[in-house]
Design an enzyme around this catalytic site. Structure first.
Site, PDB file in Angstrom:
ATOM      1  N   SER A 406     -35.402  77.480  93.929  1.00 32.98           N
ATOM      2  CA  SER A 406     -36.137  78.385  95.014  1.00 32.98           C
ATOM      3  C   SER A 406     -35.627  79.702  95.190  1.00 32.98           C
ATOM      4  O   SER A 406     -35.949  80.549  95.431  1.00 32.98           O
ATOM      5  CB  SER A 406     -35.745  77.405  96.619  1.00 32.98           C
ATOM      6  OG  SER A 406     -36.721  76.168  96.551  1.00 32.98           O
ATOM      7  N   ASN A 533     -42.344  70.523  92.861  1.00 36.19           N
ATOM      8  CA  ASN A 533     -40.926  69.901  93.045  1.00 36.19           C
ATOM      9  C   ASN A 533     -39.930  70.628  93.364  1.00 36.19           C
ATOM     10  O   ASN A 533     -39.100  70.211  94.049  1.00 36.19           O
ATOM     11  CB  ASN A 533     -40.847  69.030  91.809  1.00 36.19           C
ATOM     12  CG  ASN A 533     -41.929  67.922  91.886  1.00 36.19           C
ATOM     13  OD1 ASN A 533     -42.245  67.232  92.483  1.00 36.19           O
ATOM     14  ND2 ASN A 533     -42.363  68.004  90.648  1.00 36.19           N
ATOM     15  N   TYR A 534     -39.962  72.013  92.912  1.00 33.93           N
ATOM     16  CA  TYR A 534     -38.326  72.571  93.059  1.00 33.93           C
ATOM     17  C   TYR A 534     -38.545  73.959  94.135  1.00 33.93           C
ATOM     18  O   TYR A 534     -37.737  74.540  94.789  1.00 33.93           O
ATOM     19  CB  TYR A 534     -38.183  73.113  92.162  1.00 33.93           C
ATOM     20  CG  TYR A 534     -37.359  71.794  91.236  1.00 33.93           C
ATOM     21  CD1 TYR A 534     -36.307  71.372  91.615  1.00 33.93           C
ATOM     22  CD2 TYR A 534     -37.935  71.120  90.248  1.00 33.93           C
ATOM     23  CE1 TYR A 534     -35.663  70.157  91.049  1.00 33.93           C
ATOM     24  CE2 TYR A 534     -37.890  70.157  89.463  1.00 33.93           C
ATOM     25  CZ  TYR A 534     -36.435  69.449  90.024  1.00 33.93           C
ATOM     26  OH  TYR A 534     -35.903  68.297  89.300  1.00 33.93           O
ATOM     27  N   LEU A 535     -40.097  74.450  94.209  1.00 42.78           N
ATOM     28  CA  LEU A 535     -40.017  75.817  94.697  1.00 42.78           C
ATOM     29  C   LEU A 535     -40.475  75.538  96.201  1.00 42.78           C
ATOM     30  O   LEU A 535     -41.551  75.173  96.458  1.00 42.78           O
ATOM     31  CB  LEU A 535     -40.873  76.800  94.205  1.00 42.78           C
ATOM     32  CG  LEU A 535     -40.662  76.987  92.697  1.00 42.78           C
ATOM     33  CD1 LEU A 535     -41.524  77.682  91.783  1.00 42.78           C
ATOM     34  CD2 LEU A 535     -39.189  77.526  92.357  1.00 42.78           C
TER      35      LEU A 535
END
Length: 576
Positions: A406, A533-535
């Site tokens: 992120s 899923n990650y940002l």
DNA sequence: CAAGCGACTTGTAAACAAATGG
DNA sequence: CCATTTGTTTACAAGTCGCTTG
């Protein structure tokens, strides 16, 4: 209308705003659903579609035939050429045979499934050739099923269920070198299913003449139904769609934890750098592993049972054979080369210069070890996570991946976005920022089979557009000359029209060129996983708001549903 | 503390649907 | 209009991580 909207927001994000859901660990008060949809029963092959053993036609019993069709359907797939796949399949297939069949069919190489294979190909061809009306009918039936079984009531909301269909039987397709590939995934019956719902709800009915394994009322978990799968003996669940409150809330929490890490990451980095000097081996190993997890966004790396799964590793389970040390490489010092298979047997290959202390530690860890020995022999994920928990509440290894992903997006967006760019150019910048993250997380993909061709097609389009543009420019020039000569209204208008045309074509050309660049850069990189899923979606939402990009350009419908919470909440000045 | 279970997230491939171009 | 290409959705495997048990 506004009041209604606010009320909707309030209801939906009630628990976002006021503490984290329920304080006693319960996930819901009321849960009602219709239960899962089972796979359709097996339909025997028509009599003219034959299986041949040793060149002779052979009628199989229903059960043996069903399992044979699983293999027959996959004949064109590489799987069916693999030794382990064939061996496992044959072993499990024989279990389903009658004793007569078993004594006859003893060699898979003598089995001829090609007629069955042709039959299924013809079937799928026929499905494609169906008339519009027939296709429409199937679509409507699917829709009906979705409406009846695809939703549940959780607390006061109707929520979409993620996977309401039970997985049909088939052959297990593990990824990479999976020792169990080809094994029979058995058919799931109502007697295998545990139903979870609230006591005061209308319980789902099992199909006529059957029973559920159990009906329980556990509101400490989020699943609606579960069963035990026969390949690994693990439990599979029916859970809600990512758009649901319960998933959204969890997602939001995940990013909040990552943001808390942001506040103390400097302290933690100083700490592990200090620990590189510790006199205790276990602390040094822990500190070096954590450095890798932080710097390279490696996964934690739980131990796996040998022979049960493909041989893959993460940070804590790295073995000596997975790294090489180079005191000097080209013009760099202290280079570590990583080469291992990670999740889904995706190769991680990277050469990075590290600090001298890390390098010296690695040399120490490697002393007197065999290639197949653990690099971090005094460390595992449980030890590491316990340590992380002490450094920050809720901190685990995977939080570093979320955090680094992120923060990288945010920083890359800042760096790459030019306020004066056109929208397509800004979106290219966004994708480039996204790409930086995907590279960090090693989200690779095999270049699409049609990549070269589709690239060529795009280039032809660009060339065409360029021709169009020069033609349009010529016309504009001519129109201008015309206007200069006559100075009348009509020719003035004509100039304007041509000017507009040139402008339009220029824009189209630029769009195509941007598309080509984007596609080329994305050849081996998969953006989806990191995006999903990650940002932290609020970073993207804020970016869209700041630069006047419609959110639809960044998130498609499903993604907008999943990230509804972020789209509602984030303003243009949101900081991760 | 090792082993195993349970619940949940993350990941790729394949199927399907929509868009595009000949 | 159909065939091909591209984008979206589904399927389900493979991870993480906490907890329990012996």
């Amino acid at each position: 209308k506004i009041v209604l909207f606010l009320r909707k927001l309030f209801n939906r994000y009630h628990s976002f705003l006021f503490s984290h859901g329920y304080t006693d660990g319960s996930k819901w008060r009321f849960l009602e659903h219709k239960g899962p949809v089972f796979a359709p029963p097996y339909e025997p092959l028509p009599g003219n579609v034959k299986f041949y053993y040793d060149g002779k036609p052979m009628k199989l019993s229903a059960l043996a035939e069903e399992v044979a069709t699983f293999f027959a359907k996959m004949l064109d797939h590489e799987y069916t050429t693999k030794d382990i796949f064939r061996k496992n399949f044959f072993k499990d297939w024989r279990k389903e045979m009658t004793s007569e069949e078993k004594s006859k069919i003893t060699d898979l190489n003598k089995c001829n499934f090609s007629e069955m294979n042709e039959y299924f190909k013809a079937q799928s061809e026929a499905r494609k050739q169906m008339s519009k009306e027939e296709k429409q009918k199937i679509k409507e039936e699917n829709e009906r099923l979705l409406q009846e079984y695809g939703f549940c009531i959780m607390d006061n909301h109707k929520e979409r269920i993620g996977n309401f269909r039970i997985e049909p039987p088939g052959l297990f397709r593990g990824r990479g070198d999976h020792p169990k590939m080809g094994m029979l995934k058995r058919r799931i019956r109502p007697e295998d299913i545990i139903i979870n719902c609230s006591k005061d709800s209308k319980h789902p009915k099992p199909p006529p003449g059957t029973k559920w394994k159990e009906v329980r009322h556990d509101n400490k978990v989020t699943w609606l139904a579960s069963w035990t799968e026969n390949i690994q003996g693990s439990i599979k669940y029916i859970m809600l769609n990512p758009s649901s409150r319960i998933k959204g809330e969890k997602d939001w929490q995940k990013y909040e934890t990552a943001r808390r890490l942001k506040k103390c990451v400097d302290r933690i980095r100083n700490q592990y750098r200090d620990d590189w000097k510790s006199k205790e081996m276990r602390i040094r190993q822990r500190a070096v592993a954590l450095y890798f997890i932080d710097k390279l966004a490696l996964r934690a790396g739980n131990e796996k049972e040998e022979g049960e799964t493909a041989d893959t590793v993460g940070c804590c389970s790295l073995r000596v054979e997975h790294i090489k040390l180079y005191p000097k490489m080209d013009d760099q010092e202290y280079v570590v080369e990583f080469d291992f298979l990670g999740k889904d047997s995706i190769r991680y290959y990277n050469k990075i210069p590290v600090e001298k202390r890390v390098f010296k530690n690695l040399q120490l860890f490697l002393e007197n070890k065999q290639p197949e020995d653990d690099l971090f022999d005094r460390l595992n994920t449980s030890i590491l996570n316990k340590h992380l928990q002490e450094l920050m509440d809720g901190l685990t290894a995977k939080v570093f991946r979320t955090y680094n992903a992120s923060i990288t997006l945010q920083q890359q967006l800042k760096e790459l976005t030019c306020p004066d760019d056109s929208i397509p150019a800004k979106i290219l910048s966004y994708n480039r920022a996204n790409r930086a993250v995907a590279i960090l997380c090693n989200h690779q993909r095999a270049p699409p089979k049609t990549f070269e061709k589709s690239m060529q097609n795009l280039q032809t389009k660009i060339d065409e557009k360029q021709n169009q543009l020069s033609a349009a420019r010529k016309q504009l020039k001519a129109a201008k000359a015309d206007h200069k000569a006559s100075h009348d209204e009509k020719s003035k208008k004509a100039v304007e029209v041509k000017r507009k045309a040139v402008q339009r074509i220029e824009e189209q050309l630029m769009k195509l060129q941007v598309q080509a660049t984007d596609r080329e850069e994305n050849k081996q990189i998969a953006l989806g996983t990191s995006k999903l899923n990650y940002l932290d979606p609020r970073i993207s939402v804020a970016w869209c708001k700041k630069y006047g990009i419609p959110i639809e350009k960044i998130y498609n419908k499903t993604q907008r549903e999943k990230f509804a919470w972020a789209i509602d909440m984030a303003e243009k000045d949101y900081e991760f």
